[in-house]
Design a protein around this motif. Sequence first.
Motif, PDB file in Angstrom:
ATOM      1  N   ASP A 213       0.789  -1.236   0.000  1.00 32.01           N
ATOM      2  CA  ASP A 213       0.000   0.000   0.000  1.00 32.01           C
ATOM      3  C   ASP A 213       0.819   1.283   0.000  1.00 32.01           C
ATOM      4  N   GLY A 214       2.134   1.165   0.159  1.00 27.31           N
ATOM      5  CA  GLY A 214       2.955   2.373   0.228  1.00 27.31           C
ATOM      6  C   GLY A 214       3.039   2.925   1.639  1.00 27.31           C
ATOM      7  N   GLN A 215       3.521   4.176   1.733  1.00 29.92           N
ATOM      8  CA  GLN A 215       3.793   4.789   3.024  1.00 29.92           C
ATOM      9  C   GLN A 215       2.557   4.887   3.907  1.00 29.92           C
ATOM     10  N   THR A 216       1.432   5.273   3.322  1.00 26.35           N
ATOM     11  CA  THR A 216       0.208   5.455   4.112  1.00 26.35           C
ATOM     12  C   THR A 216      -0.217   4.156   4.789  1.00 26.35           C
ATOM     13  N   GLY A 217      -0.230   3.072   4.015  1.00 23.51           N
ATOM     14  CA  GLY A 217      -0.605   1.785   4.587  1.00 23.51           C
ATOM     15  C   GLY A 217       0.359   1.345   5.673  1.00 23.51           C
ATOM     16  N   GLY A 218       1.657   1.580   5.449  1.00 20.78           N
ATOM     17  CA  GLY A 218       2.663   1.222   6.446  1.00 20.78           C
ATOM     18  C   GLY A 218       2.481   1.997   7.735  1.00 20.78           C
ATOM     19  N   TYR A 219       2.190   3.290   7.614  1.00 20.91           N
ATOM     20  CA  TYR A 219       1.986   4.119   8.808  1.00 20.91           C
ATOM     21  C   TYR A 219       0.742   3.679   9.582  1.00 20.91           C
ATOM     22  N   LYS A 220      -0.310   3.322   8.840  1.00 16.22           N
ATOM     23  CA  LYS A 220      -1.533   2.866   9.510  1.00 16.22           C
ATOM     24  C   LYS A 220      -1.294   1.550  10.250  1.00 16.22           C
ATOM     25  N   MET A 221      -0.542   0.664   9.603  1.00 21.06           N
ATOM     26  CA  MET A 221      -0.199  -0.596  10.268  1.00 21.06           C
ATOM     27  C   MET A 221       0.614  -0.326  11.526  1.00 21.06           C
ATOM     28  N   ALA A 222       1.581   0.592  11.420  1.00 16.11           N
ATOM     29  CA  ALA A 222       2.422   0.937  12.569  1.00 16.11           C
ATOM     30  C   ALA A 222       1.588   1.509  13.712  1.00 16.11           C
TER      31      ALA A 222
END
Length: 205
Positions: A32-41
């Motif tokens: 998903d890119g940066q946004t998906g990674g940040y949401k997962m984090a």
Amino acid sequence: MNDILTFLVLTLFVIMSPGIDTALITKRTMADGQTGGYKMALGLASGSLVHTLAATFGLSALLLQSALAFEIVKYAGAIYLMYLGISAFLSKKSDTGSCAKEEKTKETSAFRQGLVSNVLNPKVAVFFLTFLPQFVQNDQNVTLQLLLMGITYTILAITWFFVFVFFINYLRKWLTTPSVQRFMDKATGVVLIGFGLKLAFEKHK
């Protein structure tokens, strides 16, 4: 706290060590890119806060004393991790037309996925229950100390996760080439399934 510096160093070491969180964030950022990674984090960090509150108010102690409760949470977490792993291992590329819709769905579920994965992992509860008390001073407010340490852990974790997502996203163009992504999907899937199996067969002590 007996030694704030020792607590910070050990906490950073634990957070930066590769594990379930790393595997989940890597997979989500690549998909998903940066946004998906940040949401997962953020989801994973929120799970840490849940365990902090549980450890602080004695729920984790109750969980560890009850073999049945431990087994229920353990197997629920193990099944969920194996589900994520199998999904990653069997994942296939979608057509471009459905890409936007699929990506949006993944992004909206990223936070929930991270939260559920962390909350259902009893090993995290064990960690908070056994690690944090080592730095507590009995002559001070124990509840407040545990809360502060748990919050500190969460802040350090989210900071590291965001840095990790940034670098993974930076290399995403290369990482998302078909051959590399197929390999990474299968590798991540194997790691998650492995963690799930390890969790499932972990004996309650």
